[in-house]
Scaffold this motif. Structure first.
Motif, PDB file in Angstrom:
ATOM      1  N   ILE A  95       0.852   5.547  -3.643  1.00  0.00           N
ATOM      2  CA  ILE A  95       2.274   5.205  -3.492  1.00  0.00           C
ATOM      3  C   ILE A  95       3.130   6.467  -3.557  1.00  0.00           C
ATOM      4  O   ILE A  95       4.043   6.667  -2.737  1.00  0.00           O
ATOM      5  N   LEU A  96       2.837   7.333  -4.507  1.00  0.00           N
ATOM      6  CA  LEU A  96       3.569   8.595  -4.626  1.00  0.00           C
ATOM      7  C   LEU A  96       3.441   9.412  -3.347  1.00  0.00           C
ATOM      8  O   LEU A  96       4.422   9.994  -2.863  1.00  0.00           O
ATOM      9  N   ARG A  97       2.235   9.442  -2.777  1.00  0.00           N
ATOM     10  CA  ARG A  97       2.013  10.192  -1.537  1.00  0.00           C
ATOM     11  C   ARG A  97       2.858   9.621  -0.394  1.00  0.00           C
ATOM     12  O   ARG A  97       3.478  10.376   0.373  1.00  0.00           O
ATOM     13  N   GLU A  98       2.899   8.294  -0.302  1.00  0.00           N
ATOM     14  CA  GLU A  98       3.691   7.664   0.749  1.00  0.00           C
ATOM     15  C   GLU A  98       5.176   7.998   0.594  1.00  0.00           C
ATOM     16  O   GLU A  98       5.871   8.275   1.586  1.00  0.00           O
ATOM     17  N   LEU A  99       5.652   7.970  -0.622  1.00  0.00           N
ATOM     18  CA  LEU A  99       7.060   8.289  -0.865  1.00  0.00           C
ATOM     19  C   LEU A  99       7.353   9.744  -0.523  1.00  0.00           C
ATOM     20  O   LEU A  99       8.388  10.061   0.065  1.00  0.00           O
ATOM     21  N   LYS A 100       6.415  10.623  -0.883  1.00  0.00           N
ATOM     22  CA  LYS A 100       6.589  12.043  -0.599  1.00  0.00           C
ATOM     23  C   LYS A 100       6.602  12.286   0.915  1.00  0.00           C
ATOM     24  O   LYS A 100       7.463  13.017   1.436  1.00  0.00           O
ATOM     25  N   GLU A 101       5.667  11.666   1.598  1.00  0.00           N
ATOM     26  CA  GLU A 101       5.560  11.883   3.045  1.00  0.00           C
ATOM     27  C   GLU A 101       6.723  11.271   3.806  1.00  0.00           C
ATOM     28  O   GLU A 101       7.077  11.749   4.899  1.00  0.00           O
ATOM     29  N   SER A 102       7.341  10.241   3.250  1.00  0.00           N
ATOM     30  CA  SER A 102       8.485   9.623   3.924  1.00  0.00           C
ATOM     31  C   SER A 102       9.686  10.556   3.946  1.00  0.00           C
ATOM     32  O   SER A 102      10.511  10.497   4.867  1.00  0.00           O
ATOM     33  N   GLY A 103       9.793  11.409   2.926  1.00  0.00           N
ATOM     34  CA  GLY A 103      10.922  12.325   2.835  1.00  0.00           C
ATOM     35  C   GLY A 103      12.247  11.646   2.543  1.00  0.00           C
ATOM     36  O   GLY A 103      13.313  12.278   2.647  1.00  0.00           O
ATOM     37  N   ASN A 104      12.197  10.377   2.153  1.00  0.00           N
ATOM     38  CA  ASN A 104      13.428   9.597   1.958  1.00  0.00           C
ATOM     39  C   ASN A 104      13.976   9.654   0.540  1.00  0.00           C
ATOM     40  O   ASN A 104      15.115   9.219   0.307  1.00  0.00           O
ATOM     41  N   TYR A 105      13.182  10.159  -0.404  1.00  0.00           N
ATOM     42  CA  TYR A 105      13.566  10.059  -1.809  1.00  0.00           C
ATOM     43  C   TYR A 105      13.334  11.364  -2.550  1.00  0.00           C
ATOM     44  O   TYR A 105      12.373  12.090  -2.273  1.00  0.00           O
ATOM     45  N   GLY A 106      14.207  11.617  -3.508  1.00  0.00           N
ATOM     46  CA  GLY A 106      13.899  12.644  -4.491  1.00  0.00           C
ATOM     47  C   GLY A 106      12.886  12.073  -5.463  1.00  0.00           C
ATOM     48  O   GLY A 106      12.975  10.895  -5.851  1.00  0.00           O
ATOM     49  N   LEU A 107      11.889  12.862  -5.837  1.00  0.00           N
ATOM     50  CA  LEU A 107      10.814  12.392  -6.712  1.00  0.00           C
ATOM     51  C   LEU A 107      10.784  13.242  -7.975  1.00  0.00           C
ATOM     52  O   LEU A 107      10.659  14.470  -7.904  1.00  0.00           O
ATOM     53  N   TYR A 108      10.876  12.564  -9.113  1.00  0.00           N
ATOM     54  CA  TYR A 108      10.914  13.258 -10.400  1.00  0.00           C
ATOM     55  C   TYR A 108       9.987  12.561 -11.384  1.00  0.00           C
ATOM     56  O   TYR A 108       9.642  11.390 -11.214  1.00  0.00           O
ATOM     57  N   ALA A 109       9.583  13.301 -12.407  1.00  0.00           N
ATOM     58  CA  ALA A 109       8.782  12.721 -13.487  1.00  0.00           C
ATOM     59  C   ALA A 109       9.492  12.966 -14.809  1.00  0.00           C
ATOM     60  O   ALA A 109      10.041  14.056 -15.043  1.00  0.00           O
ATOM     61  N   LEU A 110       9.480  11.952 -15.649  1.00  0.00           N
ATOM     62  CA  LEU A 110      10.043  12.030 -16.997  1.00  0.00           C
ATOM     63  C   LEU A 110       8.933  11.569 -17.940  1.00  0.00           C
ATOM     64  O   LEU A 110       8.599  10.390 -17.984  1.00  0.00           O
ATOM     65  N   THR A 111       8.343  12.514 -18.664  1.00  0.00           N
ATOM     66  CA  THR A 111       7.117  12.194 -19.389  1.00  0.00           C
ATOM     67  C   THR A 111       7.177  12.578 -20.853  1.00  0.00           C
ATOM     68  O   THR A 111       7.698  13.635 -21.210  1.00  0.00           O
ATOM     69  N   ASN A 112       6.660  11.695 -21.689  1.00  0.00           N
ATOM     70  CA  ASN A 112       6.405  12.016 -23.088  1.00  0.00           C
ATOM     71  C   ASN A 112       5.038  12.678 -23.155  1.00  0.00           C
ATOM     72  O   ASN A 112       4.007  12.004 -23.010  1.00  0.00           O
ATOM     73  N   TRP A 113       5.020  13.988 -23.366  1.00  0.00           N
ATOM     74  CA  TRP A 113       3.762  14.729 -23.338  1.00  0.00           C
ATOM     75  C   TRP A 113       3.945  16.003 -24.155  1.00  0.00           C
ATOM     76  O   TRP A 113       4.988  16.662 -24.061  1.00  0.00           O
ATOM     77  N   SER A 114       2.970  16.360 -24.929  1.00  0.00           N
ATOM     78  CA  SER A 114       3.032  17.604 -25.697  1.00  0.00           C
ATOM     79  C   SER A 114       3.104  18.805 -24.763  1.00  0.00           C
ATOM     80  O   SER A 114       2.394  18.861 -23.752  1.00  0.00           O
ATOM     81  N   ALA A 115       3.934  19.766 -25.123  1.00  0.00           N
ATOM     82  CA  ALA A 115       4.036  20.994 -24.326  1.00  0.00           C
ATOM     83  C   ALA A 115       2.720  21.749 -24.293  1.00  0.00           C
ATOM     84  O   ALA A 115       2.425  22.456 -23.321  1.00  0.00           O
ATOM     85  N   GLU A 116       1.906  21.589 -25.329  1.00  0.00           N
ATOM     86  CA  GLU A 116       0.648  22.335 -25.422  1.00  0.00           C
ATOM     87  C   GLU A 116      -0.485  21.695 -24.628  1.00  0.00           C
ATOM     88  O   GLU A 116      -1.426  22.381 -24.228  1.00  0.00           O
ATOM     89  N   THR A 117      -0.426  20.399 -24.405  1.00  0.00           N
ATOM     90  CA  THR A 117      -1.493  19.724 -23.655  1.00  0.00           C
ATOM     91  C   THR A 117      -1.109  19.452 -22.209  1.00  0.00           C
ATOM     92  O   THR A 117      -1.989  19.205 -21.377  1.00  0.00           O
ATOM     93  N   PHE A 118       0.181  19.503 -21.875  1.00  0.00           N
ATOM     94  CA  PHE A 118       0.580  19.215 -20.495  1.00  0.00           C
ATOM     95  C   PHE A 118      -0.065  20.161 -19.487  1.00  0.00           C
ATOM     96  O   PHE A 118      -0.426  19.726 -18.380  1.00  0.00           O
ATOM     97  N   PRO A 119      -0.264  21.448 -19.807  1.00  0.00           N
ATOM     98  CA  PRO A 119      -0.945  22.320 -18.845  1.00  0.00           C
ATOM     99  C   PRO A 119      -2.349  21.846 -18.466  1.00  0.00           C
ATOM    100  O   PRO A 119      -2.822  22.148 -17.367  1.00  0.00           O
TER     101      PRO A 119
END
Length: 205
Positions: A95-119
């Motif tokens: 679904i994310l790929r389809e949205l990206k390829e459509s070019g119709n939407y800005g795509l953002y992520a808002l995540t609860n994740w440790s700064a040390e493990t996110f990498p």
């Protein structure tokens, strides 16, 4: 109703199959043991403090002091962290790929994740580069469901909440977004998400 121009994704359990049980099934044979460990030792509240910016070292040593007989299991939580990441949730990534390829939407992520493990996730999942921006709680030292965390994303990228659609598996976080005027979807599984996005005219039928 205002047109949707921006889609905001949560990551864990929406796009990334993260679950501590994948690791602890190899540590505790009995489900009851795992349940007790997560209810009394490495609890969700404890983990959220790391999502909010507490260091992994501080968090680990705190529990080792409190529960010395669980030291090996406690140190495994971050020492063997990659074993909690099983892989992408393929249907949502599609679904994310389809949205990206459509070019119709800005795509953002808002995540609860440790700064040390996110990498670890960034190294493993190429699709994280598809986003126009990612706001990570551990870096910001703020997290969902606090309104201040949502506002960080909105301000940083000049987003209008009335034009946003937010997707999260945690109903608490969904309700918090809705209180800020952001239309939201409580994620359960990819097929249901696709149907809901079709209803919002975000994806074609």
């Amino acid at each position: 109703m205002t047109e949707i121009k921006t889609i905001i994704f949560d990551l864990g359990a929406v796009l990334i199959d993260w679950n501590p049980h994948y690791l602890y099934e190899t540590i505790f044979e009995q489900e009851a043991e795992r349940h007790h460990f997560f209810q009394t030792v490495c609890t969700s509240d404890w983990n959220e403090e790391q999502d909010g910016g507490r260091s992994l070292h501080e968090a680990t040593e705190l529990l080792v002091t409190q529960f010395p007989h669980y030291e090996t299991a406690i140190r495994a939580f971050y020492g063997r962290y990659p074993e909690m990441l099983r892989g992408p949730i393929a249907g949502t990534v599609d679904i994310l790929r389809e949205l990206k390829e459509s070019g119709n939407y800005g795509l953002y992520a808002l995540t609860n994740w440790s700064a040390e493990t996110f990498p670890v996730a960034q190294e493993q999942f190429d699709f994280l580069t598809w986003f126009d921006g990612i706001v990570v709680s551990g870096i910001e030292k703020d997290r969902k469901p606090f309104a201040t965390f949502y506002h960080k994303l909105l301000r940083r990228y000049a987003l209008n909440p009335a034009e946003c659609l937010f997707i999260d598996d945690n109903l608490r976080n969904v309700k918090a977004a809705e209180e800020l005027g952001i239309r939201s979807i409580h994620f359960t599984e990819p097929a249901a998400l696709r149907s809901q996005l079709i209803q919002y005219d975000v994806l074609p039928e």
